[in-house]
Motif scaffolding. Sequence first.
Motif, short mmCIF file in Angstrom:
data_model
loop_
_atom_site.label_atom_id
_atom_site.label_comp_id
_atom_site.label_asym_id
_atom_site.label_seq_id
_atom_site.Cartn_x
_atom_site.Cartn_y
_atom_site.Cartn_z
N ILE A 9 27.57 82.75 45.91
CA ILE A 9 28.02 83.03 44.55
C ILE A 9 27.79 84.50 44.21
O ILE A 9 28.67 85.17 43.66
CB ILE A 9 27.30 82.11 43.54
CG1 ILE A 9 27.71 80.67 43.77
CG2 ILE A 9 27.59 82.54 42.12
CD1 ILE A 9 26.90 79.65 43.01
N ALA A 12 30.33 86.80 45.83
CA ALA A 12 31.73 86.67 45.40
C ALA A 12 32.09 87.84 44.48
O ALA A 12 31.45 88.07 43.47
CB ALA A 12 31.93 85.35 44.67
N THR A 20 38.88 80.41 42.67
CA THR A 20 37.79 79.45 42.53
C THR A 20 37.06 79.24 43.85
O THR A 20 37.65 79.34 44.92
CB THR A 20 38.30 78.08 42.03
OG1 THR A 20 39.24 77.57 42.97
CG2 THR A 20 38.93 78.18 40.67
N LEU A 29 33.50 76.97 40.67
CA LEU A 29 33.14 78.21 40.01
C LEU A 29 34.35 79.12 40.03
O LEU A 29 34.90 79.42 41.09
CB LEU A 29 31.97 78.89 40.74
CG LEU A 29 31.43 80.15 40.10
CD1 LEU A 29 30.70 79.83 38.81
CD2 LEU A 29 30.50 80.87 41.05
N LYS A 30 34.80 79.53 38.85
CA LYS A 30 35.98 80.40 38.74
C LYS A 30 35.51 81.83 38.58
O LYS A 30 34.72 82.14 37.69
CB LYS A 30 36.83 79.99 37.54
CG LYS A 30 38.14 80.71 37.45
CD LYS A 30 38.99 80.11 36.34
CE LYS A 30 40.43 80.52 36.50
NZ LYS A 30 41.28 79.84 35.52
N ILE A 31 35.99 82.72 39.46
CA ILE A 31 35.66 84.14 39.40
C ILE A 31 36.88 84.85 38.82
O ILE A 31 37.97 84.79 39.39
CB ILE A 31 35.28 84.71 40.78
CG1 ILE A 31 33.97 84.10 41.27
CG2 ILE A 31 35.09 86.21 40.70
CD1 ILE A 31 34.11 82.88 42.04
N SER A 35 34.98 90.04 36.57
CA SER A 35 33.74 89.71 37.27
C SER A 35 32.94 88.58 36.63
O SER A 35 31.84 88.29 37.07
CB SER A 35 32.84 90.93 37.43
OG SER A 35 33.48 91.90 38.21
N SER A 36 33.45 87.94 35.59
CA SER A 36 32.72 86.80 35.02
C SER A 36 32.88 85.60 35.94
O SER A 36 33.91 85.42 36.60
CB SER A 36 33.20 86.49 33.61
OG SER A 36 34.54 86.06 33.61
N LYS A 37 31.84 84.77 35.98
CA LYS A 37 31.82 83.59 36.83
C LYS A 37 31.54 82.38 35.95
O LYS A 37 30.50 82.30 35.31
CB LYS A 37 30.74 83.74 37.91
CG LYS A 37 30.99 84.92 38.82
CD LYS A 37 29.88 85.18 39.79
CE LYS A 37 30.20 86.38 40.64
NZ LYS A 37 29.14 86.70 41.58
N TRP A 39 31.58 78.08 35.36
CA TRP A 39 31.55 76.75 35.95
C TRP A 39 32.56 75.84 35.27
O TRP A 39 32.66 75.84 34.05
CB TRP A 39 30.16 76.13 35.80
CG TRP A 39 29.10 76.76 36.64
CD1 TRP A 39 28.06 77.51 36.20
CD2 TRP A 39 28.96 76.66 38.05
NE1 TRP A 39 27.28 77.89 37.25
CE2 TRP A 39 27.83 77.39 38.41
CE3 TRP A 39 29.70 76.05 39.05
CZ2 TRP A 39 27.40 77.51 39.72
CZ3 TRP A 39 29.27 76.17 40.37
CH2 TRP A 39 28.14 76.89 40.69
N ARG A 56 28.52 79.67 31.91
CA ARG A 56 28.67 80.90 32.68
C ARG A 56 27.51 81.04 33.67
O ARG A 56 26.37 80.75 33.33
CB ARG A 56 28.67 82.08 31.72
CG ARG A 56 28.88 83.42 32.35
CD ARG A 56 28.80 84.52 31.33
NE ARG A 56 29.74 84.30 30.24
CZ ARG A 56 30.86 84.99 30.08
NH1 ARG A 56 31.16 85.96 30.89
NH2 ARG A 56 31.67 84.71 29.07
N TYR A 57 27.83 81.47 34.88
CA TYR A 57 26.81 81.79 35.86
C TYR A 57 26.33 83.21 35.58
O TYR A 57 27.16 84.06 35.28
CB TYR A 57 27.39 81.70 37.28
CG TYR A 57 26.40 82.04 38.37
CD1 TYR A 57 25.57 81.06 38.87
CD2 TYR A 57 26.29 83.33 38.86
CE1 TYR A 57 24.65 81.37 39.86
CE2 TYR A 57 25.37 83.64 39.84
CZ TYR A 57 24.56 82.65 40.33
OH TYR A 57 23.63 82.94 41.30
#
Length: 71
Positions: A9, A12, A20, A29-31, A35-37, A39, A56-57
Motif C-alpha cells: 500500500i 503504491a 484499485t 483500495l482505490k489510489i 495520491s489519496s488512498k 478503502w 481513507r488510508y
Amino acid sequence: MSKLSDNKIKAAKARKKAYTLNDGLGLMLKIKPNSSKLWYFRFYWYNQQQLISLGRYPEVSLLYARTLREQ
C-alpha cells in the motif's frame, strides 16, 4: 490472488488515472491521481452490486478495513 500488505500500500504511487488494489472478498483500495488512498467494499444486495466507502488510508488501517469487511 495476493492479499495486500502495508508495504504494498505504501509503495503504491499515483498515476494519471485512478486504479484499485484488491485485497479479496470485496475489499479494495482505490489510489487516485492526487495520491489519496480510499478503502471501498463491494458486495451484492438483492442481486445488485453495492459499493460503500470505509475511509481513507492510513486513518483506516489495513487490519481495521478487513475487520469492517467482515462485519
